[in-house]
Design a protein around this motif. Structure first.
Motif, mmCIF file in Angstrom:
data_model
loop_
_atom_site.group_PDB
_atom_site.id
_atom_site.type_symbol
_atom_site.label_atom_id
_atom_site.label_comp_id
_atom_site.label_asym_id
_atom_site.label_seq_id
_atom_site.Cartn_x
_atom_site.Cartn_y
_atom_site.Cartn_z
ATOM 1 N N TYR A 37 -9.889 0.025 10.003
ATOM 2 C CA TYR A 37 -9.294 0.949 9.038
ATOM 3 C C TYR A 37 -8.518 0.096 8.051
ATOM 4 O O TYR A 37 -7.891 -0.896 8.430
ATOM 5 C CB TYR A 37 -8.358 1.930 9.746
ATOM 6 C CG TYR A 37 -7.627 2.837 8.798
ATOM 7 C CD1 TYR A 37 -8.264 3.947 8.262
ATOM 8 C CD2 TYR A 37 -6.325 2.574 8.419
ATOM 9 C CE1 TYR A 37 -7.605 4.780 7.377
ATOM 10 C CE2 TYR A 37 -5.648 3.399 7.540
ATOM 11 C CZ TYR A 37 -6.297 4.500 7.025
ATOM 12 O OH TYR A 37 -5.642 5.319 6.134
ATOM 13 N N ASP A 52 -8.366 4.748 1.170
ATOM 14 C CA ASP A 52 -8.620 4.318 2.542
ATOM 15 C C ASP A 52 -10.089 3.998 2.728
ATOM 16 O O ASP A 52 -10.943 4.531 2.035
ATOM 17 C CB ASP A 52 -8.264 5.432 3.537
ATOM 18 C CG ASP A 52 -6.794 5.823 3.468
ATOM 19 O OD1 ASP A 52 -6.001 5.058 2.896
ATOM 20 O OD2 ASP A 52 -6.453 6.888 3.985
ATOM 21 N N ILE A 54 -13.002 3.211 6.105
ATOM 22 C CA ILE A 54 -13.289 3.170 7.534
ATOM 23 C C ILE A 54 -14.564 2.359 7.703
ATOM 24 O O ILE A 54 -15.524 2.519 6.938
ATOM 25 C CB ILE A 54 -13.492 4.591 8.098
ATOM 26 C CG1 ILE A 54 -12.214 5.400 7.940
ATOM 27 C CG2 ILE A 54 -13.915 4.529 9.563
ATOM 28 C CD1 ILE A 54 -12.387 6.867 8.258
ATOM 29 N N LYS A 177 -8.266 -4.873 5.890
ATOM 30 C CA LYS A 177 -8.467 -3.978 7.017
ATOM 31 C C LYS A 177 -7.994 -4.609 8.326
ATOM 32 O O LYS A 177 -7.979 -5.834 8.467
ATOM 33 C CB LYS A 177 -9.915 -3.542 7.118
ATOM 34 C CG LYS A 177 -10.925 -4.636 7.099
ATOM 35 C CD LYS A 177 -12.326 -4.092 6.858
ATOM 36 C CE LYS A 177 -13.205 -5.165 6.265
ATOM 37 N NZ LYS A 177 -14.417 -4.696 5.725
#
Length: 184
Positions: A37, A52, A54, A177
């Motif tokens: 993340y 953001d 992922i 990340k």
């Protein structure tokens, strides 16, 4: 064409996973699954709370120094007042690692990123896809015999050349990340 390359790499990674597992643990050969993340900025923008990403990954190391990784990354929406985009894709990379101790190392990876993007501008909307290079550098720390933590910087070069839309430029996505890898 793009799908056959992805399937070919996934097949190669699957076949080599067996060879990695067949080696002794003294060689530090292993396969892993992981998740990360983080945040990202696009072409000179800033990191902020609303950007953001992922990522999920599957990979393997043949020895302490060399590995392969396949990953899937989802970027949230990014852009400015004139244009916004949303991108996701799959990456395939070669990893080089330098162990600094029994539980800590530095690594670099580079490969190809196969992406899809939705782009909205005042002149219209469009879908784009392509494959462009990416590279990364990071560190990994062993938390237990089967769990490691990573911290990584990556740059994805997404070239969105769409003739129908004016004002859309090529985009570099810089990411930071944090993630974990479950090693087998």
């Amino acid at each position: 064409m793009k799908q056959s390359i992805v399937y070919g790499f996934a097949g190669l990674l699957t076949l080599t996973s067996g060879a990695v597992l067949a080696q002794s643990s003294d060689d530090d050969a292993h396969v892993y699954i992981g998740g990360s993340y983080g945040g990202f900025k696009a072409s000179g923008g800033e990191f902020d709370d609303e950007k953001d990403l992922i990522e999920v990954s599957f990979g393997g190391f043949f020895n302490p120094y060399l590995g392969l990784e396949a990953s899937g990354t989802y970027f949230g929406e990014y852009g400015g007042d004139l244009a916004t985009a949303e991108a996701e894709g799959y990456g395939m990379a070669l990893i080089g690692r330098v162990p600094l101790s029994d539980t800590w190392g530095l690594y670099a990876k580079g490969g190809q990123f196969f992406w899809d993007a939705s782009i909205d501008t005042p002149f219209g909307s469009a879908e784009a896809d392509g494959d462009d290079p990416f590279f990364a550098a990071g560190t990994d720390v062993e938390l237990s015999s089967h769990l490691s933590m990573i911290i990584e910087y990556s740059r994805y070069q997404i070239d969105t050349e769409i003739e129908d839309l004016e004002g859309v430029e090529d985009t570099d996505l810089d990411t930071v990340k944090v993630g974990v890898r479950l090693e087998f």
